[in-house]
Design a protein around this motif. Structure first.
Motif, PDB file in Angstrom:
ATOM      1  N   UNK A 186       0.820  -1.208   0.000  1.00  0.00           N
ATOM      2  CA  UNK A 186       0.000   0.000   0.000  1.00  0.00           C
ATOM      3  C   UNK A 186       0.856   1.262   0.000  1.00  0.00           C
ATOM      4  N   UNK A 187       1.962   1.229   0.722  1.00  0.00           N
ATOM      5  CA  UNK A 187       2.843   2.395   0.780  1.00  0.00           C
ATOM      6  C   UNK A 187       3.562   2.618  -0.546  1.00  0.00           C
ATOM      7  N   UNK A 188       4.129   1.565  -1.081  1.00  0.00           N
ATOM      8  CA  UNK A 188       4.940   1.685  -2.297  1.00  0.00           C
ATOM      9  C   UNK A 188       4.092   1.998  -3.528  1.00  0.00           C
ATOM     10  N   UNK A 189       2.872   1.467  -3.567  1.00  0.00           N
ATOM     11  CA  UNK A 189       2.052   1.641  -4.771  1.00  0.00           C
ATOM     12  C   UNK A 189       1.046   2.780  -4.670  1.00  0.00           C
ATOM     13  N   UNK A 190       0.639   3.139  -3.443  1.00  0.00           N
ATOM     14  CA  UNK A 190      -0.433   4.125  -3.336  1.00  0.00           C
ATOM     15  C   UNK A 190      -0.210   5.181  -2.265  1.00  0.00           C
TER      16      UNK A 190
ATOM     17  N   UNK B 198      -8.409  -1.521  -4.457  1.00  0.00           N
ATOM     18  CA  UNK B 198      -7.817  -1.645  -5.795  1.00  0.00           C
ATOM     19  C   UNK B 198      -6.395  -2.211  -5.730  1.00  0.00           C
ATOM     20  N   UNK B 199      -5.612  -1.770  -4.739  1.00  0.00           N
ATOM     21  CA  UNK B 199      -4.214  -2.214  -4.640  1.00  0.00           C
ATOM     22  C   UNK B 199      -4.111  -3.646  -4.148  1.00  0.00           C
ATOM     23  N   UNK B 200      -4.887  -4.003  -3.137  1.00  0.00           N
ATOM     24  CA  UNK B 200      -4.740  -5.327  -2.526  1.00  0.00           C
ATOM     25  C   UNK B 200      -5.468  -6.424  -3.287  1.00  0.00           C
TER      26      UNK B 200
END
Length: 441
Positions: A366-370, A415-417
């Motif tokens: 979550x941190x790296x992508x969003x 969306x990310x997970x």
């Protein structure tokens, strides 16, 4: 919609260990989170300019009432004075009267001069309480025990380390209603116990203890002569029914306050985390001794802060408004995350304890992508000798923003997970958490 239940392994019912005061960074959750995430640049969040969204800290983002600043300004002459460690008469009376109104207590049950103590928030209050109650280990004798839930708020563990006590945890999982079962602990542990804590609503899960559970723990404490600290700092944030308090149970038991301390704060209730203002109430003997500890090594709550705190305990309108905001945020969580995760709306508090299969991997992704910062559940929990950690599968989401921003954050998390989830926004069968975990690897 089919809900797929993922059973939890609970083979490590208790853990027992000591915490090295010089290695607090090894368990402090936010130090560990920085070590995990700060080596990566934040991904672009949906906010303007890609500004990160911090859901890792239980810090309300709404503002306290405007009268807080007015009361502080009106009492500004008090900045030049050392505050009494115990608290001002006005503040203690306001705290007592709030307890009486909130829990329908008899007028004779509490004496503000004997049963209450002003503290700069429950964190500091709990820490100084542990330093006071946990005795120094005697040569050749086993160390005193501090009982706590697993997972739990990190100050409990830190306080045990500072006092040199043995940390004994009781697992709190879905199967136990996310509450510890202290009554099932071995008698050898209970006989060495000096202090026990029950957080209700619990942090991180938001579980609420029943009056029967509270009474059982009070009777257990009196049987083995230890002190129970009831951490009720989330008591005014709930979904449907107001949580029961230890004070309501004590009133029904005749009003005897022995072996019981209750902690309340304005940080969550009044969105006043920066005010650092709360109180401890309960057993007169321990209130007096904790006050002495604070006189030796603590700082009293500044008089202008107590003036603002007095007014906040007297006002309920802002509390009801805050409660409505958090209820709306949980409605959004059910609506947005419910189709793809097993969302359990907590009975109290403003945190969502979300099973994602692998909490650490989810937090990093979550941190790296969003650019969304969440707290891995493992960082709030104690790992047993067999490797079991009840927080491994979870992330804690502090839903502390306004509903509009919260909705954006939740949509992004989904969306990310679960990037391969089809028919997004429609009713769909929820994939097992293990499948979600596979997407995180």
């Amino acid at each position: 919609m089919t809900r797929i239940h993922q059973p939890e392994v609970t083979s490590a019912v208790i853990t027992q260990h000591f915490v090295d005061r010089q290695k607090l960074h090894e368990f402090h959750p936010f130090t560990r989170l920085r070590a995990l995430l700060d080596k990566y640049p934040a991904g672009q969040s949906p906010l303007t300019g890609g500004k990160p969204i911090n859901l890792s800290i239980g810090e309300p983002q709404t503002q306290p009432p405007a009268f807080v600043a007015e009361e502080i300004a009106r009492a500004s002459a008090g900045w030049s004075r050392y505050p009494l460690s115990k608290g001002s008469e006005d503040y203690l009376n306001a705290s007592k009267q709030w307890l009486e109104r909130r829990y329908c207590l008899p007028d004779s049950m509490l004496d503000s001069s004997r049963h209450l103590l002003a503290v700069p928030g429950t964190r500091e209050g709990l820490f100084f309480t542990a330093l006071t109650i946990l005795p120094t280990a005697k040569p050749g004798k086993p160390a005193p025990v501090f009982l706590m839930p697993n997972p739990c708020y990190h100050v409990y563990t830190g306080a045990a380390a500072a006092a040199g006590a043995e940390v004994v945890t009781s697992v709190a999982t879905r199967e136990s209603g996310y509450l510890p079962d202290y009554a099932s602990l071995p008698e050898e542990i209970l006989e060495r116990t000096a202090l026990c804590v029950l957080c209700s609503p619990s942090n991180p899960e938001g579980a609420v203890a029943s009056p029967e559970k509270i009474k059982e723990l009070i009777l257990l404490a009196r049987k083995y002569d230890f002190v129970v600290a009831f951490d009720e700092c989330y008591a005014e944030i709930y979904s449907d029914t107001a949580p029961s308090s230890a004070f309501e149970v004590l009133a029904e038991m005749g009003g005897d306050l022995s072996n019981v301390l209750v902690f309340h704060s304005l940080s969550k209730r009044s969105s006043a985390a920066g005010l650092r203002c709360g109180f401890i109430a309960g057993d007169e003997k321990w209130i007096s001794l904790i006050n002495t500890t604070c006189q030796v090594g603590g700082a009293g709550v500044p008089l202008p802060i107590q003036a603002a705190g007095t007014r906040l305990w007297q006002d309920e309108e802002h509390v009801e408004k805050n409660r409505g905001l958090y209820q709306e945020n949980f409605r959004l969580a059910e609506e947005i995350l419910g189709p793809v995760f097993q969302v359990e709306i907590p009975a109290g508090g403003f945190c969502l304890w979300l099973d994602v299969g692998n909490g650490v991997a989810a937090a990093e992704k979550l941190w790296r992508e969003a650019g969304i910062r969440v707290l891995p559940g493992a960082y709030m929990s104690h790992r047993g000798e067999n490797g079991f950690n009840p927080g491994d599968r979870y992330i804690r989401l502090a839903l502390v923003y306004d509903p509009a921003l919260t909705a954006v954050a939740l949509e992004t998390i989904r969306h990310v997970l679960v990037p391969d989830q089809e028919a997004r926004g429609k009713e769909a069968e929820k994939p097992p958490a293990d499948m979600i975990a596979g997407n995180l690897s």
